[in-house]
Design a protein around this motif. Structure first.
Motif, PDB file in Angstrom:
ATOM      1  N   HIS A  22      14.361 -43.930  42.715  1.00 26.14           N
ATOM      2  CA  HIS A  22      14.822 -42.906  43.654  1.00 26.14           C
ATOM      3  C   HIS A  22      16.298 -43.115  43.976  1.00 26.14           C
ATOM      4  CE1 HIS A  22      11.650 -40.283  45.077  1.00 26.14           C
ATOM      5  NE2 HIS A  22      10.818 -41.294  45.307  1.00 26.14           N
ATOM      6  N   THR A  23      17.010 -42.004  44.121  1.00 21.98           N
ATOM      7  CA  THR A  23      18.309 -42.040  44.802  1.00 21.98           C
ATOM      8  C   THR A  23      18.046 -41.845  46.291  1.00 21.98           C
ATOM      9  OG1 THR A  23      18.605 -39.648  44.632  1.00 21.98           O
ATOM     10  CG2 THR A  23      19.467 -40.989  42.804  1.00 21.98           C
TER      11      THR A  23
ATOM     12  N   GLU B 126      19.151 -39.449  47.923  1.00 16.14           N
ATOM     13  CA  GLU B 126      18.889 -38.014  48.072  1.00 16.14           C
ATOM     14  C   GLU B 126      17.457 -37.665  47.693  1.00 16.14           C
ATOM     15  OE1 GLU B 126      21.497 -39.343  46.476  1.00 16.14           O
ATOM     16  OE2 GLU B 126      23.147 -38.760  47.805  1.00 16.14           O
ATOM     17  N   SER B 127      16.974 -38.234  46.585  1.00 21.71           N
ATOM     18  CA  SER B 127      15.622 -37.857  46.143  1.00 21.71           C
ATOM     19  C   SER B 127      14.560 -38.442  47.070  1.00 21.71           C
ATOM     20  CB  SER B 127      15.372 -38.279  44.689  1.00 21.71           C
ATOM     21  OG  SER B 127      15.313 -39.683  44.549  1.00 21.71           O
TER      22      SER B 127
ATOM     23  N   ARG C 274      14.415 -36.180  50.056  1.00 19.01           N
ATOM     24  CA  ARG C 274      13.646 -34.963  49.759  1.00 19.01           C
ATOM     25  C   ARG C 274      12.152 -35.252  49.772  1.00 19.01           C
ATOM     26  NH1 ARG C 274      17.674 -33.712  46.060  1.00 19.01           N
ATOM     27  NH2 ARG C 274      16.485 -34.613  44.344  1.00 19.01           N
ATOM     28  N   ALA C 275      11.747 -36.382  49.176  1.00 17.32           N
ATOM     29  CA  ALA C 275      10.327 -36.727  49.110  1.00 17.32           C
ATOM     30  C   ALA C 275       9.747 -36.934  50.511  1.00 17.32           C
ATOM     31  CB  ALA C 275      10.134 -37.979  48.263  1.00 17.32           C
TER      32      ALA C 275
ATOM     33  N   THR D  21      19.307 -36.817  53.979  1.00 19.80           N
ATOM     34  CA  THR D  21      19.848 -37.981  53.272  1.00 19.80           C
ATOM     35  C   THR D  21      20.433 -38.967  54.275  1.00 19.80           C
ATOM     36  OG1 THR D  21      20.353 -36.601  51.353  1.00 19.80           O
ATOM     37  CG2 THR D  21      21.473 -38.728  51.489  1.00 19.80           C
TER      38      THR D  21
END
Length: 85
Positions: A19-20, A22-23, A26-27, A32
């Motif tokens: 994961h970043t 950001e991701s 989102r999850a 962020t």
């Protein structure tokens, strides 16, 4: 202190899962900036994640809440599925 290590473990587990920031945000359906603050990353005010948030993070990153808090229990190294015998 204890929480400083939790910040580090959240970041470790996130990277182990690919994961970043950001991701992961989102999850988890958060900003962020929330993830950045949970990881104590940069000059922003660090936040101590709530129990509910830690539960969501642990579930998303396939680690135990106890590991995030204390380093004991299931961490990212053990998160991979075991090899079929």
């Amino acid at each position: 202190g204890l929480m400083a290590d939790t910040h580090t473990r959240i970041r470790e587990a996130r990277k182990a899962r690919g994961h970043t920031q950001e991701s992961l945000a989102r999850a988890l359906d958060v900003s962020t900036r929330t993830v950045v603050r949970m990881e104590h990353d940069g000059g922003d005010t660090p936040s101590e994640p709530s129990v509910a948030m830690l539960r969501c993070v642990a579930r998303e990153l396939a680690v135990s809440e106890a590991w995030l808090l204390t380093g004991e229990g299931r961490g990212p190294a053990e998160a991979a599925p075991p090899n079929a015998a």
